[in-house]
Motif scaffolding. Structure first.
Motif, PDB file in Angstrom:
ATOM      1  N   ASN A 273      -8.126  21.387   6.140  1.00 42.24           N
ATOM      2  CA  ASN A 273      -6.765  20.825   5.261  1.00 42.24           C
ATOM      3  C   ASN A 273      -5.974  20.210   6.538  1.00 42.24           C
ATOM      4  O   ASN A 273      -5.592  21.019   7.393  1.00 42.24           O
ATOM      5  N   ILE A 274      -5.175  18.997   6.209  1.00 45.53           N
ATOM      6  CA  ILE A 274      -4.277  18.729   7.061  1.00 45.53           C
ATOM      7  C   ILE A 274      -3.074  18.444   6.419  1.00 45.53           C
ATOM      8  O   ILE A 274      -2.988  17.701   5.233  1.00 45.53           O
ATOM      9  N   VAL A 275      -2.078  19.416   6.949  1.00 45.55           N
ATOM     10  CA  VAL A 275      -0.711  19.321   6.215  1.00 45.55           C
ATOM     11  C   VAL A 275       0.164  18.539   6.998  1.00 45.55           C
ATOM     12  O   VAL A 275       0.285  18.671   8.278  1.00 45.55           O
ATOM     13  N   GLY A 276       0.890  17.571   6.301  1.00 44.83           N
ATOM     14  CA  GLY A 276       1.665  16.544   7.163  1.00 44.83           C
ATOM     15  C   GLY A 276       3.067  17.082   6.456  1.00 44.83           C
ATOM     16  O   GLY A 276       3.344  16.941   5.369  1.00 44.83           O
ATOM     17  N   VAL A 277       4.254  16.920   7.606  1.00 44.33           N
ATOM     18  CA  VAL A 277       5.464  17.166   7.289  1.00 44.33           C
ATOM     19  C   VAL A 277       6.174  16.044   7.844  1.00 44.33           C
ATOM     20  O   VAL A 277       6.071  15.672   8.785  1.00 44.33           O
ATOM     21  N   ASN A 278       7.322  15.526   6.980  1.00 45.53           N
ATOM     22  CA  ASN A 278       8.120  14.477   7.385  1.00 45.53           C
ATOM     23  C   ASN A 278       8.911  15.066   8.567  1.00 45.53           C
ATOM     24  O   ASN A 278       9.039  16.104   8.811  1.00 45.53           O
ATOM     25  N   ASP A 279       9.463  14.051   9.323  1.00 46.73           N
ATOM     26  CA  ASP A 279      10.137  14.661  10.668  1.00 46.73           C
ATOM     27  C   ASP A 279      11.260  15.440   9.966  1.00 46.73           C
ATOM     28  O   ASP A 279      12.209  15.350   9.348  1.00 46.73           O
ATOM     29  N   ILE A 280      11.200  16.542  10.815  1.00 41.89           N
ATOM     30  CA  ILE A 280      11.930  17.788  10.451  1.00 41.89           C
ATOM     31  C   ILE A 280      13.689  17.502  10.579  1.00 41.89           C
ATOM     32  O   ILE A 280      14.294  17.428   9.749  1.00 41.89           O
ATOM     33  N   LEU A 281      13.953  16.762  11.603  1.00 40.32           N
ATOM     34  CA  LEU A 281      15.393  16.525  12.046  1.00 40.32           C
ATOM     35  C   LEU A 281      15.902  15.257  11.196  1.00 40.32           C
ATOM     36  O   LEU A 281      16.991  15.309  10.518  1.00 40.32           O
ATOM     37  N   ALA A 282      15.043  14.238  11.246  1.00 41.51           N
ATOM     38  CA  ALA A 282      15.364  13.120  10.320  1.00 41.51           C
ATOM     39  C   ALA A 282      15.593  13.399   8.632  1.00 41.51           C
ATOM     40  O   ALA A 282      16.426  12.767   8.170  1.00 41.51           O
TER      41      ALA A 282
END
Length: 364
Positions: A245-254
């Motif tokens: 499973n590949i979980v992708g998260v948008n850039d945390i700071l931006a």
């Protein structure tokens, strides 16, 4: 306001560099020309940065390259001067001023360090081999290539992108994972960068997430480039490939992602199918939250390991997981120093690298 502060900082660096050099060189003096020179150098520097964003041709492309080098070299010389000013002040305070100008020493140190910086930046990414134990059946021997912070454009040219593609394909990876800041240039050479990334081959696919730089020129435009290059963008979502499973998260700071929302994204992706849970997050934050939510491996970039010393100390103040392999509970985290670099082709105390992670099933 930002432009004013940036202008003031660059002007001060220019002024200190010019004034200190004139005062410490036996054949120079701090005359009128030396006093006004920092202002014109600062104007020229900002012109070299701004004009290429309005006009794109061969001349402005080289202006952009020159501006990036200029900024890096100015910082390097400024740091050398600061280091030499300390003993100057100490000896002056104890009543024994240094009897000779330190200007020639500063220039020599600058030339040596600048040469080292350019040499380090122009080297091909060093392959960093990492083996991690897996308890997930069906994942033994899976090879993952981690690409981050390529910043294709400006000083990272299509030629270097082509060499990277060759290097990656020779590794014969099962997965290629991109953790943001990939396409810096969205102008005249974009199609060449896209074609090179598209030529990278992986049996289980290519997947990626946004970094902060994807937001500077438009997320939608950059996600289109991802798709054209054969990268499946994972914007706060999960994909299953093989037993992973590949979980992708948008850039945390931006994106302004807080810990609670970060955990919600992970929980939605770490479904109970006994797969290996892999998390892609450009910014190396929230390792503890990842460890609480069944993540086996978290991949990040962003920090460049400071890129140019002593920025690594400043970066460490914000990101405790600055570079390398970390572990929290059963969760491994790898923070890469970046495939290439941002801005000037200079590296000091850091390196271009290409992490290659191989999963090895635990012995029973």
């Amino acid at each position: 306001m930002f432009l004013f502060v940036a202008f003031a900082v660059v002007f001060i660096m220019h002024y200190v560099a010019v004034a200190w050099t004139c005062l410490n060189m036996p054949f120079l003096s701090l005359g009128l020309l030396a006093k006004v020179l920092p202002f014109f150098l600062t104007l020229a520097f900002f012109a070299a940065f701004i004009i290429p964003h309005q006009i794109q041709n061969d001349y402005t492309y080289f202006m952009q390259i020159a501006a990036n080098f200029w900024l890096g070299l100015l910082f390097l010389y400024f740091i050398i001067i600061m280091a030499l000013m300390v003993p100057q002040l100490i000896f002056k305070l104890i009543g024994h001023p240094i009897p000779f100008g330190l200007g020639p020493l500063a220039v020599l140190a600058f030339l040596v360090l600048a040469s080292v910086c350019v040499h380090n930046a122009l080297k091909e990414p060093e392959i960093k081999e990492i083996t991690l134990i897996t308890d997930t059946p069906g994942t033994d021997g899976i090879k993952i290539v981690h690409i981050s912070d390529t910043h294709f454009g400006e000083t990272v040219t299509p030629y270097r992108a082509a060499k990277l593609t060759k290097q990656v394909n020779e590794l014969e990876p099962d997965l290629i994972l991109f953790t943001g800041d990939i396409f810096e240039d969205t102008g005249r050479y974009t199609s060449l960068f896209v074609e090179n990334v598209k030529a990278m081959k992986a049996r289980l696919g290519k997947f990626g997430v946004t970094g902060n730089h994807e937001y500077y020129r438009g997320v939608m435009e950059n996600m289109d480039l991802f798709r054209e290059a054969g990268i499946t963008p994972l914007q706060n979502k999960t994909v299953q490939t093989g037993k992973i499973n590949i979980v992708g998260v948008n850039d945390i700071l931006a994106s302004g992602i807080k810990p609670q929302y970060f955990e919600e994204i992970i929980r939605a992706g770490t479904v109970a199918n006994n797969n290996y849970n892999l998390l892609l997050s450009h910014t190396p934050l929230y390792l503890e939250e990842a460890s609480h939510n069944k993540i086996d491996l978290m991949l990040s970039g962003h920090t460049h390991n400071g890129q140019i010393w002593p920025f690594n100390y400043l970066a460490w103040m914000k990101f405790k997981n600055l570079y390398g392999l970390y572990k929290k509970g059963t969760t491994n985290m790898y923070v890469t120093s970046g495939t290439f670099y941002w801005g000037p082709a200079l590296r000091l105390g850091s390196k271009n690298e290409l992490p290659v992670i191989t999963l090895k099933e635990a012995e029973k």
